[in-house]
Design a protein around this motif. Sequence first.
Motif, PDB file in Angstrom:
ATOM      1  N   LEU A 393       0.819  -1.208   0.000  1.00  0.00           N
ATOM      2  CA  LEU A 393       0.000   0.000   0.000  1.00  0.00           C
ATOM      3  C   LEU A 393       0.856   1.263   0.000  1.00  0.00           C
ATOM      4  N   GLY A 394       2.162   1.075   0.034  1.00  0.00           N
ATOM      5  CA  GLY A 394       3.059   2.204   0.187  1.00  0.00           C
ATOM      6  C   GLY A 394       3.495   2.833  -1.122  1.00  0.00           C
ATOM      7  N   ASP A 395       4.259   3.911  -1.000  1.00  0.00           N
ATOM      8  CA  ASP A 395       4.736   4.665  -2.164  1.00  0.00           C
ATOM      9  C   ASP A 395       6.091   4.180  -2.652  1.00  0.00           C
ATOM     10  N   GLU A 396       6.685   3.224  -1.935  1.00  0.00           N
ATOM     11  CA  GLU A 396       7.963   2.646  -2.353  1.00  0.00           C
ATOM     12  C   GLU A 396       7.773   1.162  -2.623  1.00  0.00           C
ATOM     13  N   ALA A 397       8.711   0.598  -3.392  1.00  0.00           N
ATOM     14  CA  ALA A 397       8.646  -0.830  -3.688  1.00  0.00           C
ATOM     15  C   ALA A 397       8.774  -1.646  -2.403  1.00  0.00           C
ATOM     16  N   LEU A 398       8.134  -2.815  -2.393  1.00  0.00           N
ATOM     17  CA  LEU A 398       8.159  -3.711  -1.240  1.00  0.00           C
ATOM     18  C   LEU A 398       8.987  -4.935  -1.592  1.00  0.00           C
ATOM     19  N   SER A 399      10.035  -5.196  -0.814  1.00  0.00           N
ATOM     20  CA  SER A 399      10.872  -6.378  -1.036  1.00  0.00           C
ATOM     21  C   SER A 399      10.238  -7.584  -0.358  1.00  0.00           C
ATOM     22  N   ALA A 400      10.220  -8.687  -1.072  1.00  0.00           N
ATOM     23  CA  ALA A 400       9.632  -9.914  -0.538  1.00  0.00           C
ATOM     24  C   ALA A 400      10.588 -11.074  -0.778  1.00  0.00           C
ATOM     25  N   ALA A 401      10.982 -11.765   0.287  1.00  0.00           N
ATOM     26  CA  ALA A 401      11.794 -12.972   0.162  1.00  0.00           C
ATOM     27  C   ALA A 401      10.875 -14.115  -0.245  1.00  0.00           C
ATOM     28  N   THR A 402      11.032 -14.579  -1.464  1.00  0.00           N
ATOM     29  CA  THR A 402      10.087 -15.556  -2.016  1.00  0.00           C
ATOM     30  C   THR A 402      10.677 -16.949  -2.156  1.00  0.00           C
ATOM     31  N   ASP A 403      11.889 -17.162  -1.659  1.00  0.00           N
ATOM     32  CA  ASP A 403      12.486 -18.501  -1.572  1.00  0.00           C
ATOM     33  C   ASP A 403      12.463 -19.243  -2.902  1.00  0.00           C
ATOM     34  N   GLY A 404      12.745 -18.539  -3.978  1.00  0.00           N
ATOM     35  CA  GLY A 404      12.811 -19.186  -5.284  1.00  0.00           C
ATOM     36  C   GLY A 404      11.481 -19.411  -5.949  1.00  0.00           C
ATOM     37  N   ALA A 405      10.372 -19.044  -5.291  1.00  0.00           N
ATOM     38  CA  ALA A 405       9.053 -19.217  -5.902  1.00  0.00           C
ATOM     39  C   ALA A 405       8.897 -18.267  -7.081  1.00  0.00           C
ATOM     40  N   ARG A 406       8.112 -18.667  -8.058  1.00  0.00           N
ATOM     41  CA  ARG A 406       7.907 -17.818  -9.230  1.00  0.00           C
ATOM     42  C   ARG A 406       6.615 -17.024  -9.084  1.00  0.00           C
ATOM     43  N   ARG A 407       6.543 -15.929  -9.798  1.00  0.00           N
ATOM     44  CA  ARG A 407       5.349 -15.086  -9.747  1.00  0.00           C
ATOM     45  C   ARG A 407       4.220 -15.767 -10.511  1.00  0.00           C
ATOM     46  N   LEU A 408       3.077 -15.904  -9.859  1.00  0.00           N
ATOM     47  CA  LEU A 408       1.901 -16.517 -10.473  1.00  0.00           C
ATOM     48  C   LEU A 408       0.880 -15.483 -10.926  1.00  0.00           C
ATOM     49  N   ALA A 409       0.854 -14.349 -10.254  1.00  0.00           N
ATOM     50  CA  ALA A 409      -0.100 -13.293 -10.602  1.00  0.00           C
ATOM     51  C   ALA A 409       0.396 -11.989 -10.009  1.00  0.00           C
ATOM     52  N   GLY A 410      -0.103 -10.882 -10.549  1.00  0.00           N
ATOM     53  CA  GLY A 410       0.316  -9.580 -10.068  1.00  0.00           C
ATOM     54  C   GLY A 410       1.577  -9.106 -10.749  1.00  0.00           C
ATOM     55  N   THR A 411       2.233  -8.118 -10.151  1.00  0.00           N
ATOM     56  CA  THR A 411       3.410  -7.492 -10.738  1.00  0.00           C
ATOM     57  C   THR A 411       4.553  -7.485  -9.734  1.00  0.00           C
ATOM     58  N   ALA A 412       5.738  -7.897 -10.169  1.00  0.00           N
ATOM     59  CA  ALA A 412       6.915  -7.885  -9.307  1.00  0.00           C
ATOM     60  C   ALA A 412       8.164  -8.004 -10.161  1.00  0.00           C
ATOM     61  N   ASP A 413       9.244  -7.397  -9.695  1.00  0.00           N
ATOM     62  CA  ASP A 413      10.548  -7.493 -10.344  1.00  0.00           C
ATOM     63  C   ASP A 413      11.431  -8.441  -9.551  1.00  0.00           C
TER      64      ASP A 413
END
Length: 430
Positions: A393-413
């Motif tokens: 919900l913030g104005d800056e990017a949010l870092s997420a430790a995803t443990d090698g999981a791939r993006r299934l939906a939404g937007t992320a770099d």
Amino acid sequence: MPDWTEHVIWWHVYPLGFVGADTTGVDRAPTHRLRMLEPWLDYLLELGANGLALGPVFTSRTHGYDTTDYFEVDPRLGDTADLEHLISECHRRGIKVMLDGVFNHVGRDFGPLVTALADPAAPENALFRRTPAGELLAFEGHDALVTLNHDNPAVAELVTAVLTHWLDLGADAWRLDAAYAIPATFWAGVLPGVRERHPEVYVMGEVLHGDYAGFVAASGVDTVTQYELWQAIWHGIAERNFFELDWALTRHTAFLGAFVPYTFVGNHDVSRLASQIPDARHHAHALVLLLTLGGTPAIYYGDERGLRAVKEQRAGGDDAIRPAYPATPADLPPGDQDPIGAATFVLHQELIGLRRRHPWLHRATSRPLDLTNTGYVLEVTDGIHRLIVALNLGDEALSAATDGARRLAGTADTIPTGHAVPAHGWAIFG
């Protein structure tokens, strides 16, 4: 809980509003409007749902929650043949049907009540509660709604007969309106007999707050409405306070150990989600939660198109959140004329599709991996499978430790530590 509930996603419709019937009690001309729902069944399937949760369809004086005859379809909607036809068309498409039963109170035109008011000595008087002064007990101050006497075995017999009658005619499930106002022991006495005849029935009770798990255990219903989660989702997002949501999810996880809650982000009694959350960029976050958290999800008609409306505390104050729909889906505005509606519908399809590919989400629990006021990364798991949901919900990017999981939906770099969800964005990983 019946096995089929693991895969059901409800599309919740308030019939009198959907078909444009008058709910003031002025125009009660018999009209076969219930069949107007038939062209929308394929739309329901296109959305990704496979259950039709109907609001009141039985004879009432005004808005449907002042029932006057439990065994007849409201003439403004049609007749029993119309309801049977709709149920048949649903079943032909693999759609389950839920009916809405109002058994806490009745309308002033309810036959036995009319008899009781005409003759104080009539046995029908025992069907209704009275105040110490001898006056009929109104439900929550609404004089038009008269409370039934649930201590009277005749009321239990009536409710059992109603539930069984419409299940015999094809209904699959029941919503019990204002179940919270009725002693749990009443339902515990009624439901076993109903289940003996219809073991696959799904029974959902409307409960606003309190000991959800205790009510389920004591009453014998399969589930209750998860209003705590509804409140925390929209309010936590609107206020940019994910700590509120996290507290509710702690309780939600505990509930899932006892039963699977009926989850929603909108219904016929509350302001629209799109009106509750001022920042339109965050509407999707609520839907992501609904369709990735454990529960049996319901989509309230109109929410799949991003409709806005505010419930008001006045006569007719529910009308805006219970609108009429066009005659057929073909009559909806095309996407270039309704880009928000079209995009919201596609988002629902995407997230419902993801849930269908992960049916274990039905009973999944969650735990926070990272939590701030404006950033929430949570793991959703059944102990074997897992998804990671990241909401920003913030104005800056949010870092997420995803443990090698791939993006299934939404937007992320992709970043060295996992993924970065952009400002005001969301993503699901698995």
